[in-house]
Design a protein around this motif. Sequence first.
Motif, PDB file in Angstrom:
ATOM      1  N   PRO A 250       0.818  -1.229   0.000  1.00 39.76           N
ATOM      2  CA  PRO A 250       0.000   0.000   0.000  1.00 39.76           C
ATOM      3  C   PRO A 250       0.843   1.266   0.000  1.00 39.76           C
ATOM      4  O   PRO A 250       0.456   2.267  -0.612  1.00 39.76           O
ATOM      5  N   ARG A 251       1.979   1.255   0.689  1.00 41.70           N
ATOM      6  CA  ARG A 251       2.832   2.447   0.714  1.00 41.70           C
ATOM      7  C   ARG A 251       3.374   2.768  -0.664  1.00 41.70           C
ATOM      8  O   ARG A 251       3.432   3.943  -1.063  1.00 41.70           O
ATOM      9  N   VAL A 252       3.756   1.746  -1.408  1.00 43.88           N
ATOM     10  CA  VAL A 252       4.273   1.967  -2.758  1.00 43.88           C
ATOM     11  C   VAL A 252       3.176   2.513  -3.665  1.00 43.88           C
ATOM     12  O   VAL A 252       3.392   3.449  -4.447  1.00 43.88           O
ATOM     13  N   VAL A 253       1.969   1.940  -3.563  1.00 41.00           N
ATOM     14  CA  VAL A 253       0.857   2.417  -4.391  1.00 41.00           C
ATOM     15  C   VAL A 253       0.526   3.872  -4.053  1.00 41.00           C
ATOM     16  O   VAL A 253       0.264   4.685  -4.947  1.00 41.00           O
ATOM     17  N   ALA A 254       0.536   4.214  -2.765  1.00 42.55           N
ATOM     18  CA  ALA A 254       0.267   5.592  -2.364  1.00 42.55           C
ATOM     19  C   ALA A 254       1.307   6.540  -2.949  1.00 42.55           C
ATOM     20  O   ALA A 254       0.970   7.655  -3.387  1.00 42.55           O
ATOM     21  N   ARG A 255       2.562   6.118  -2.974  1.00 42.21           N
ATOM     22  CA  ARG A 255       3.608   6.967  -3.549  1.00 42.21           C
ATOM     23  C   ARG A 255       3.384   7.174  -5.045  1.00 42.21           C
ATOM     24  O   ARG A 255       3.573   8.283  -5.563  1.00 42.21           O
ATOM     25  N   TRP A 256       2.955   6.141  -5.751  1.00 45.23           N
ATOM     26  CA  TRP A 256       2.672   6.285  -7.178  1.00 45.23           C
ATOM     27  C   TRP A 256       1.519   7.256  -7.415  1.00 45.23           C
ATOM     28  O   TRP A 256       1.558   8.069  -8.332  1.00 45.23           O
TER      29      TRP A 256
ATOM     30  N   PRO B 171     -11.803  -0.614  -8.861  1.00 39.76           N
ATOM     31  CA  PRO B 171     -12.443   0.607  -9.384  1.00 39.76           C
ATOM     32  C   PRO B 171     -12.497   1.734  -8.362  1.00 39.76           C
ATOM     33  O   PRO B 171     -12.393   2.914  -8.730  1.00 39.76           O
ATOM     34  N   GLU B 172     -12.675   1.397  -7.074  1.00 43.86           N
ATOM     35  CA  GLU B 172     -12.726   2.443  -6.046  1.00 43.86           C
ATOM     36  C   GLU B 172     -11.404   3.195  -5.966  1.00 43.86           C
ATOM     37  O   GLU B 172     -11.372   4.425  -5.863  1.00 43.86           O
ATOM     38  N   LEU B 173     -10.299   2.444  -6.012  1.00 43.99           N
ATOM     39  CA  LEU B 173      -8.990   3.089  -5.969  1.00 43.99           C
ATOM     40  C   LEU B 173      -8.733   3.891  -7.232  1.00 43.99           C
ATOM     41  O   LEU B 173      -8.074   4.942  -7.193  1.00 43.99           O
ATOM     42  N   ASP B 174      -9.254   3.437  -8.351  1.00 41.31           N
ATOM     43  CA  ASP B 174      -9.121   4.168  -9.602  1.00 41.31           C
ATOM     44  C   ASP B 174      -9.821   5.521  -9.498  1.00 41.31           C
ATOM     45  O   ASP B 174      -9.273   6.565  -9.899  1.00 41.31           O
ATOM     46  N   ALA B 175     -11.049   5.518  -8.952  1.00 41.91           N
ATOM     47  CA  ALA B 175     -11.772   6.783  -8.769  1.00 41.91           C
ATOM     48  C   ALA B 175     -11.055   7.684  -7.771  1.00 41.91           C
ATOM     49  O   ALA B 175     -10.950   8.902  -7.964  1.00 41.91           O
TER      50      ALA B 175
END
Length: 213
Positions: A86-92, A116-120
């Motif tokens: 999750p930390r890496v995704v948040a940085r992206w 889809p929720e994270l995409d939005a």
Amino acid sequence: MTSRTVKLLADAATPEDLFHGQWQGRPSKLDAFKPYLDDRWNQGCTKAWTVWIVPLGYQGSYQRVRAYFREKRLSPGPVTARPPSPRVVARWILRRPESLAETDRLRLKAVLVHCPELDAFTGHVRSFGQMLTEPQGERLPQRLDAIRQDNLPKLHTLAAGIDRDRDAVIAGLTLHWESGVVEGHVNRIKMLKRQMFGRAGFDLLRKRVLLYS
């Protein structure tokens, strides 16, 4: 040979069972490029020699790429890259899209496709980031309405909080003036007060503030 190793060899039903152990799960130079290889595999590129990832920054050996394709070919189930933390995704998500490396962009794309929720959420974060870096306060009401249309309760709470001070937030996102200088003076006064460990009276604090200026 330890008793644990003996038990592992005795319980192995297939040769593949012998390869599960301390070497499994170790990071590899190929890990960052596996989402790209997965995309190429899904596009029909099932031969390792047809995929050239050195220009993307890959510094490993060709044998690793060939072994990954062979594992995908022989495995009864789908073989895909391990999901990032999750930390890496948040940085992206928080970085500008144009500043992401090609491999990171592909890995983020693979994550957003499955959520889809994270995409939005990513779209809202980037829209707000654009408003913060470019004076676009007039777009705030439109962005708040867009947030309310998505099923993202946490962002709904944020939107409600912004609505309570909408005029001030719009002014902060539009005007070129800021309170940074005032905040700096307040922090300086707090620092001087802390240095006295609560034992200084008003007169001494006043002298220190004036002399420090």
